[in-house]
Design a protein around this motif. Structure first.
Motif, PDB file in Angstrom:
ATOM      1  N   UNK A   8     -13.228  32.017 -15.926  1.00  0.00           N
ATOM      2  CA  UNK A   8     -13.161  30.544 -15.901  1.00  0.00           C
ATOM      3  C   UNK A   8     -13.813  29.965 -17.157  1.00  0.00           C
ATOM      4  N   UNK A  65     -11.833  30.774 -20.377  1.00  0.00           N
ATOM      5  CA  UNK A  65     -10.600  29.981 -20.438  1.00  0.00           C
ATOM      6  C   UNK A  65     -10.904  28.537 -20.830  1.00  0.00           C
ATOM      7  N   UNK A  99      -9.685  26.673 -24.257  1.00  0.00           N
ATOM      8  CA  UNK A  99      -8.939  25.412 -24.270  1.00  0.00           C
ATOM      9  C   UNK A  99      -9.637  24.326 -25.077  1.00  0.00           C
ATOM     10  N   UNK A 115      -3.716  38.712 -12.990  1.00  0.00           N
ATOM     11  CA  UNK A 115      -4.468  37.459 -13.008  1.00  0.00           C
ATOM     12  C   UNK A 115      -3.881  36.457 -12.031  1.00  0.00           C
ATOM     13  N   UNK A 116      -4.750  35.809 -11.258  1.00  0.00           N
ATOM     14  CA  UNK A 116      -4.310  34.740 -10.375  1.00  0.00           C
ATOM     15  C   UNK A 116      -5.140  33.480 -10.648  1.00  0.00           C
ATOM     16  N   UNK A 152     -10.173  31.503 -11.474  1.00  0.00           N
ATOM     17  CA  UNK A 152      -9.288  32.497 -12.084  1.00  0.00           C
ATOM     18  C   UNK A 152      -9.836  33.865 -11.712  1.00  0.00           C
ATOM     19  N   UNK A 153      -9.002  34.693 -11.137  1.00  0.00           N
ATOM     20  CA  UNK A 153      -9.467  36.032 -10.776  1.00  0.00           C
ATOM     21  C   UNK A 153      -8.528  37.076 -11.368  1.00  0.00           C
ATOM     22  N   UNK A 154      -9.113  38.192 -11.757  1.00  0.00           N
ATOM     23  CA  UNK A 154      -8.345  39.329 -12.269  1.00  0.00           C
ATOM     24  C   UNK A 154      -8.591  40.481 -11.305  1.00  0.00           C
ATOM     25  N   UNK A 200      -6.728  41.012 -20.410  1.00  0.00           N
ATOM     26  CA  UNK A 200      -5.750  40.955 -19.317  1.00  0.00           C
ATOM     27  C   UNK A 200      -5.343  39.515 -19.018  1.00  0.00           C
ATOM     28  N   UNK A 201      -6.314  38.609 -18.845  1.00  0.00           N
ATOM     29  CA  UNK A 201      -5.888  37.252 -18.446  1.00  0.00           C
ATOM     30  C   UNK A 201      -5.273  36.506 -19.630  1.00  0.00           C
ATOM     31  N   UNK A 227      -3.264  37.903 -21.763  1.00  0.00           N
ATOM     32  CA  UNK A 227      -1.869  38.342 -21.732  1.00  0.00           C
ATOM     33  C   UNK A 227      -1.131  37.745 -20.536  1.00  0.00           C
ATOM     34  N   UNK A 228      -1.753  37.815 -19.359  1.00  0.00           N
ATOM     35  CA  UNK A 228      -1.077  37.343 -18.140  1.00  0.00           C
ATOM     36  C   UNK A 228      -0.774  35.848 -18.191  1.00  0.00           C
ATOM     37  N   UNK A 229      -1.654  35.074 -18.831  1.00  0.00           N
ATOM     38  CA  UNK A 229      -1.479  33.614 -18.860  1.00  0.00           C
ATOM     39  C   UNK A 229      -0.896  33.130 -20.192  1.00  0.00           C
ATOM     40  N   UNK A 230      -0.537  34.060 -21.078  1.00  0.00           N
ATOM     41  CA  UNK A 230       0.056  33.695 -22.381  1.00  0.00           C
ATOM     42  C   UNK A 230      -0.827  32.747 -23.181  1.00  0.00           C
ATOM     43  N   UNK A 231      -2.138  32.969 -23.125  1.00  0.00           N
ATOM     44  CA  UNK A 231      -3.031  32.114 -23.908  1.00  0.00           C
ATOM     45  C   UNK A 231      -2.778  32.411 -25.388  1.00  0.00           C
ATOM     46  N   UNK A 232      -2.505  31.359 -26.181  1.00  0.00           N
ATOM     47  CA  UNK A 232      -1.989  31.579 -27.540  1.00  0.00           C
ATOM     48  C   UNK A 232      -3.091  31.910 -28.545  1.00  0.00           C
TER      49      UNK A 232
END
Lengths: 281, 281
Positions: free
Chosen positions: B131, B134, B138, A106-107, B108-110, B160-161, B163-168
């Protein structure tokens, strides 16, 4: 003051504050703390019940020829300073803890306002900042996050993605802290030789002179050229001297509040600074 | 059940649940709800105190020649169905409310797992999903978020995103709900003519036959070719027939659990389906 090195430990340390619905303040840093960082922590203490400071040298915001490996790591000294200003929790994770063992796919990218100034010489830098700051925000889940205006473009990028992604916190920018001779405090100042350190305040002096010249009616292009000439004469290799609106849009004349930006190298050390200039309508 | 159309209204409606530290479940949808969506809500009700369903047809995940304008908007009917399954809060924002009036600069891209399957024919689609999801995460800040396995690749991208961004939050995938004749439920089924609707279940039939053939030792490449031939003979224009590991990695033979994927058009209507096939080691 507690020091946590894992995401789980951080969550456990924050749990009582969250349960009691206390206000959480967050100051992300790469460590090697100076008075600029400590000012961020003091500002956070003023309006937050609990203040978390992260110390993490983020590999993905450094370019291949930048100073990731040599960036100073001074955790013991940092801890002592943070204890003195009342930090409640230090979060100092390893790279493995932050990024895990599986590949990150992810970016997060912010367009337009990252295209020039520091973005031009540091491709991918602000993506790396956006990813790590978003990760840290999701770990800490603060009410307020504090960033220095020294990295003005970084602050603008963070404000932008926080707004665009509706991240539920308030970003607070804190004015630059300067040495007595005007040099903006930075961890990278430690790379300067004694001689370079003498020359370094020329950046702020030239910005101050420029602001004064603008107020006195000198044209913006002339003022920018003067800064560049002054710095080059003092021994800097100038990366950029630019003016932008406070929201980083291009600006041709001193017709509204603006910000003057400088990035310049002394030897191998790249210094940045900026100065906001008010326009009296 | 409350219906909120603003971010502020949503926050106010969720405030008591948050203050009481209740468990919040979230089901993002584009509306035009069917039994598949309602199953997501029922699953959410099982483990959450409060369930929020968003209804938002997200412009940025549609391509220029896709069906954004004609996508069915049926809020009244959706609200009735959601009340019946015990939804607590509907969040139905306008495009203006979601994206504001200032330009969005953040993306945001994966990578990798979006490169093929639906990603190939729908460039930017998964960025748009990442996007908006996310942003919704939020706004709602749920403990659990529920997604159907029908959009298997989308579910993988979201996992994936997160996990990658640690979204709780925890992402929960829910199995596909099918009509009696096997057709995977989808809002786009409503575009089918009576005749096309008769043909549509061929997708699931061919997937079932393929799974059986794999279990009986037929090669993966032969099985994929058979699905394609069956669908083409039935009148579909096949977009792709592919096999992947459960984590969307390419796979050459039936050597582990895999997923069979189909996307095919009947007239102007693009249908997708997938079937997981267990490998007995």
């Amino acid at each position: 003051m507690k020091t946590e090195t894992t995401i789980q430990g951080l969550a456990a340390s924050l749990q009582p504050a969250r349960a009691a619905r206390k206000t959480i303040g967050f100051v992300p840093t790469m460590g090697n703390l100076h008075e600029g960082h400590l000012t961020l922590v003091r500002e956070a203490k003023k309006i937050c019940d609990v203040v978390v400071v992260s110390i993490f040298v983020n590999p993905i915001q450094f370019g291949p020829n930048e100073d990731f490996d040599s960036y100073p790591r001074t955790l013991d000294q940092d801890s002592q300073l943070l204890a003195e200003v009342g930090c409640d929790i230090i979060f100092a994770p390893s790279v493995e803890q932050m990024y895990g063992s599986k590949p990150r796919l992810t970016n997060i990218s912010v367009s337009e306002i990252t295209a020039d100034l520091c973005g031009l010489q540091r491709p991918g830098h602000f993506d790396g900042v956006a990813v790590v700051v978003t990760k840290l925000f999701n770990m800490v889940q603060p009410n307020y996050a504090f960033f220095g205006e020294k990295d003005y473009q970084q602050l603008a990028v963070i404000r932008q993605f926080v707004r665009d992604l509706n991240i539920p916190l308030e970003v607070i920018g804190v004015p630059i802290v300067r040495a007595a001779d005007g040099l903006a405090l930075s961890s990278r100042n430690g790379y300067l030789s004694a001689e370079q350190r003498q020359i370094a305040p020329t950046i702020y002096q030239s910005l101050k002179a420029a602001a004064q010249a603008l107020q006195q009616g000198e044209t913006l292009s002339q003022v920018l050229a003067n800064i560049k000439a002054t710095l080059t004469a003092a021994g800097f290799v100038v990366d950029y001297v630019e003016a932008r609106t406070t929201e980083l849009q291009k600006i041709e004349a001193f017709s509204e509040d603006l910000v003057l930006f400088v990035a310049a190298k002394l030897g191998n050390t790249r210094l940045i600074d900026n100065l906001q200039v008010k326009h009296s309508a």
